[in-house]
Scaffold this motif. Structure first.
Motif, PDB file in Angstrom:
ATOM      1  N   PRO A   1     106.842  64.534  -9.722  1.00  0.00           N
ATOM      2  CA  PRO A   1     106.569  64.127 -11.103  1.00  0.00           C
ATOM      3  C   PRO A   1     106.408  62.605 -11.150  1.00  0.00           C
ATOM      4  O   PRO A   1     107.122  61.878 -10.474  1.00  0.00           O
ATOM      5  CB  PRO A   1     107.815  64.563 -11.870  1.00  0.00           C
ATOM      6  N   VAL A   2     105.455  62.127 -11.931  1.00  0.00           N
ATOM      7  CA  VAL A   2     105.194  60.707 -12.075  1.00  0.00           C
ATOM      8  C   VAL A   2     105.245  60.377 -13.557  1.00  0.00           C
ATOM      9  O   VAL A   2     104.695  61.112 -14.371  1.00  0.00           O
ATOM     10  CB  VAL A   2     103.805  60.340 -11.505  1.00  0.00           C
ATOM     11  N   HIS A   3     105.915  59.302 -13.896  1.00  0.00           N
ATOM     12  CA  HIS A   3     106.067  58.949 -15.306  1.00  0.00           C
ATOM     13  C   HIS A   3     105.247  57.701 -15.612  1.00  0.00           C
ATOM     14  O   HIS A   3     105.750  56.603 -15.653  1.00  0.00           O
ATOM     15  CB  HIS A   3     107.541  58.737 -15.632  1.00  0.00           C
ATOM     16  N   THR A   4     103.946  57.895 -15.785  1.00  0.00           N
ATOM     17  CA  THR A   4     103.067  56.817 -16.218  1.00  0.00           C
ATOM     18  C   THR A   4     102.273  57.330 -17.412  1.00  0.00           C
ATOM     19  O   THR A   4     102.327  58.510 -17.743  1.00  0.00           O
ATOM     20  CB  THR A   4     102.095  56.376 -15.106  1.00  0.00           C
ATOM     21  N   ARG A   5     101.517  56.452 -18.028  1.00  0.00           N
ATOM     22  CA  ARG A   5     100.747  56.858 -19.208  1.00  0.00           C
ATOM     23  C   ARG A   5      99.631  57.829 -18.863  1.00  0.00           C
ATOM     24  O   ARG A   5      99.243  58.651 -19.683  1.00  0.00           O
ATOM     25  CB  ARG A   5     100.161  55.635 -19.897  1.00  0.00           C
ATOM     26  N   THR A   6      99.081  57.753 -17.654  1.00  0.00           N
ATOM     27  CA  THR A   6      97.932  58.603 -17.329  1.00  0.00           C
ATOM     28  C   THR A   6      98.238  59.689 -16.303  1.00  0.00           C
ATOM     29  O   THR A   6      97.672  60.769 -16.380  1.00  0.00           O
ATOM     30  CB  THR A   6      96.769  57.748 -16.786  1.00  0.00           C
ATOM     31  N   ILE A   7      99.094  59.429 -15.335  1.00  0.00           N
ATOM     32  CA  ILE A   7      99.358  60.381 -14.253  1.00  0.00           C
ATOM     33  C   ILE A   7     100.615  61.194 -14.554  1.00  0.00           C
ATOM     34  O   ILE A   7     101.665  60.637 -14.844  1.00  0.00           O
ATOM     35  CB  ILE A   7      99.507  59.657 -12.906  1.00  0.00           C
ATOM     36  N   ALA A   8     100.489  62.516 -14.467  1.00  0.00           N
ATOM     37  CA  ALA A   8     101.615  63.413 -14.728  1.00  0.00           C
ATOM     38  C   ALA A   8     102.378  63.749 -13.451  1.00  0.00           C
ATOM     39  O   ALA A   8     103.604  63.793 -13.453  1.00  0.00           O
ATOM     40  CB  ALA A   8     101.120  64.699 -15.381  1.00  0.00           C
ATOM     41  N   GLU A   9     101.635  64.005 -12.367  1.00  0.00           N
ATOM     42  CA  GLU A   9     102.298  64.365 -11.113  1.00  0.00           C
ATOM     43  C   GLU A   9     101.353  64.180  -9.938  1.00  0.00           C
ATOM     44  O   GLU A   9     100.135  64.086 -10.109  1.00  0.00           O
ATOM     45  CB  GLU A   9     102.796  65.808 -11.146  1.00  0.00           C
ATOM     46  N   ILE A  10     101.957  64.126  -8.764  1.00  0.00           N
ATOM     47  CA  ILE A  10     101.198  64.101  -7.521  1.00  0.00           C
ATOM     48  C   ILE A  10     101.648  65.296  -6.702  1.00  0.00           C
ATOM     49  O   ILE A  10     102.843  65.527  -6.528  1.00  0.00           O
ATOM     50  CB  ILE A  10     101.434  62.799  -6.740  1.00  0.00           C
ATOM     51  N   ARG A  11     100.688  66.055  -6.224  1.00  0.00           N
ATOM     52  CA  ARG A  11     100.968  67.232  -5.393  1.00  0.00           C
ATOM     53  C   ARG A  11     100.476  66.932  -3.984  1.00  0.00           C
ATOM     54  O   ARG A  11      99.415  66.357  -3.813  1.00  0.00           O
ATOM     55  CB  ARG A  11     100.258  68.451  -5.971  1.00  0.00           C
ATOM     56  N   TYR A  12     101.258  67.341  -3.003  1.00  0.00           N
ATOM     57  CA  TYR A  12     100.887  67.079  -1.614  1.00  0.00           C
ATOM     58  C   TYR A  12     101.068  68.337  -0.786  1.00  0.00           C
ATOM     59  O   TYR A  12     102.152  68.908  -0.723  1.00  0.00           O
ATOM     60  CB  TYR A  12     101.740  65.950  -1.034  1.00  0.00           C
ATOM     61  N   GLY A  13      99.981  68.803  -0.165  1.00  0.00           N
ATOM     62  CA  GLY A  13     100.019  69.966   0.719  1.00  0.00           C
ATOM     63  C   GLY A  13     100.180  69.504   2.153  1.00  0.00           C
ATOM     64  O   GLY A  13      99.316  68.812   2.681  1.00  0.00           O
ATOM     65  N   MET A  14     101.295  69.860   2.774  1.00  0.00           N
ATOM     66  CA  MET A  14     101.591  69.394   4.137  1.00  0.00           C
ATOM     67  C   MET A  14     100.627  69.965   5.168  1.00  0.00           C
ATOM     68  O   MET A  14     100.170  69.238   6.050  1.00  0.00           O
ATOM     69  CB  MET A  14     103.015  69.783   4.538  1.00  0.00           C
ATOM     70  N   LEU A  15     100.335  71.235   5.092  1.00  0.00           N
ATOM     71  CA  LEU A  15      99.522  71.862   6.127  1.00  0.00           C
ATOM     72  C   LEU A  15      98.086  71.350   6.148  1.00  0.00           C
ATOM     73  O   LEU A  15      97.523  71.078   7.201  1.00  0.00           O
ATOM     74  CB  LEU A  15      99.526  73.380   5.967  1.00  0.00           C
ATOM     75  N   ASN A  16      97.484  71.208   4.978  1.00  0.00           N
ATOM     76  CA  ASN A  16      96.093  70.770   4.935  1.00  0.00           C
ATOM     77  C   ASN A  16      95.952  69.281   4.624  1.00  0.00           C
ATOM     78  O   ASN A  16      94.840  68.781   4.524  1.00  0.00           O
ATOM     79  CB  ASN A  16      95.298  71.598   3.924  1.00  0.00           C
ATOM     80  N   GLN A  17      97.075  68.565   4.460  1.00  0.00           N
ATOM     81  CA  GLN A  17      97.107  67.125   4.214  1.00  0.00           C
ATOM     82  C   GLN A  17      96.221  66.720   3.034  1.00  0.00           C
ATOM     83  O   GLN A  17      95.392  65.831   3.113  1.00  0.00           O
ATOM     84  CB  GLN A  17      96.721  66.346   5.461  1.00  0.00           C
ATOM     85  N   VAL A  18      96.428  67.417   1.912  1.00  0.00           N
ATOM     86  CA  VAL A  18      95.663  67.151   0.700  1.00  0.00           C
ATOM     87  C   VAL A  18      96.596  66.594  -0.371  1.00  0.00           C
ATOM     88  O   VAL A  18      97.649  67.164  -0.641  1.00  0.00           O
ATOM     89  CB  VAL A  18      94.979  68.438   0.189  1.00  0.00           C
ATOM     90  N   MET A  19      96.194  65.478  -0.970  1.00  0.00           N
ATOM     91  CA  MET A  19      96.938  64.899  -2.079  1.00  0.00           C
ATOM     92  C   MET A  19      96.117  65.094  -3.350  1.00  0.00           C
ATOM     93  O   MET A  19      94.929  64.783  -3.376  1.00  0.00           O
ATOM     94  CB  MET A  19      97.175  63.407  -1.860  1.00  0.00           C
ATOM     95  N   THR A  20      96.769  65.622  -4.384  1.00  0.00           N
ATOM     96  CA  THR A  20      96.108  65.835  -5.662  1.00  0.00           C
ATOM     97  C   THR A  20      96.867  65.076  -6.734  1.00  0.00           C
ATOM     98  O   THR A  20      98.077  65.231  -6.871  1.00  0.00           O
ATOM     99  CB  THR A  20      96.070  67.333  -6.019  1.00  0.00           C
ATOM    100  N   VAL A  21      96.160  64.251  -7.476  1.00  0.00           N
ATOM    101  CA  VAL A  21      96.736  63.539  -8.610  1.00  0.00           C
ATOM    102  C   VAL A  21      96.366  64.321  -9.860  1.00  0.00           C
ATOM    103  O   VAL A  21      95.189  64.580 -10.108  1.00  0.00           O
ATOM    104  CB  VAL A  21      96.192  62.096  -8.695  1.00  0.00           C
ATOM    105  N   VAL A  22      97.383  64.728 -10.628  1.00  0.00           N
ATOM    106  CA  VAL A  22      97.170  65.493 -11.849  1.00  0.00           C
ATOM    107  C   VAL A  22      97.461  64.573 -13.027  1.00  0.00           C
ATOM    108  O   VAL A  22      98.530  63.970 -13.107  1.00  0.00           O
ATOM    109  CB  VAL A  22      98.085  66.737 -11.904  1.00  0.00           C
ATOM    110  N   TYR A  23      96.490  64.471 -13.929  1.00  0.00           N
ATOM    111  CA  TYR A  23      96.613  63.604 -15.092  1.00  0.00           C
ATOM    112  C   TYR A  23      97.186  64.375 -16.271  1.00  0.00           C
ATOM    113  O   TYR A  23      97.116  65.596 -16.316  1.00  0.00           O
ATOM    114  CB  TYR A  23      95.235  63.033 -15.461  1.00  0.00           C
ATOM    115  N   HIS A  24      97.735  63.650 -17.250  1.00  0.00           N
ATOM    116  CA  HIS A  24      98.314  64.278 -18.433  1.00  0.00           C
ATOM    117  C   HIS A  24      97.298  65.094 -19.224  1.00  0.00           C
ATOM    118  O   HIS A  24      97.659  66.089 -19.861  1.00  0.00           O
ATOM    119  CB  HIS A  24      98.936  63.220 -19.357  1.00  0.00           C
ATOM    120  N   ASP A  25      96.030  64.713 -19.173  1.00  0.00           N
ATOM    121  CA  ASP A  25      95.016  65.449 -19.931  1.00  0.00           C
ATOM    122  C   ASP A  25      94.483  66.673 -19.180  1.00  0.00           C
ATOM    123  O   ASP A  25      93.558  67.330 -19.634  1.00  0.00           O
ATOM    124  CB  ASP A  25      93.860  64.534 -20.334  1.00  0.00           C
TER     125      ASP A  25
END
Length: 76
Positions: free
Chosen positions: A18-42
């Motif tokens: 979970p991220v507490h900023t005005r625009t970013i809600a959370e960051i998801r990270y998949g270990m096996l495929n090494q993918v980072m996803t930034v999820v915004y509040h909108d």
């Protein structure tokens, strides 16, 4: 570990930060495929592949993520 955040269920190999900023809600990270996803509040999201674990920790350890040059260049 299966977590439910933002209406989505994480996979066993995925971590949700979970991220507490005005625009970013959370960051998801998949270990096996090494993918980072930034999820915004909108509900939008941006995905970057090839992010290794140590790089992910550096991203999370930086001062507010919205000011992180690395994050801004690679994801946003």
């Amino acid at each position: 570990m299966i977590l439910k955040t933002s209406g989505q269920i994480s996979e066993p190999d995925e971590f949700v930060f979970p991220v507490h900023t005005r625009t970013i809600a959370e960051i998801r990270y998949g270990m096996l495929n090494q993918v980072m996803t930034v999820v915004y509040h909108d509900g939008r999201s941006r995905t970057t592949t090839g992010i290794q674990g140590p790089a992910m920790l550096k991203i999370l350890a930086q001062r507010p993520l919205e000011r992180s040059p690395f994050l801004l260049q690679t994801v946003i």
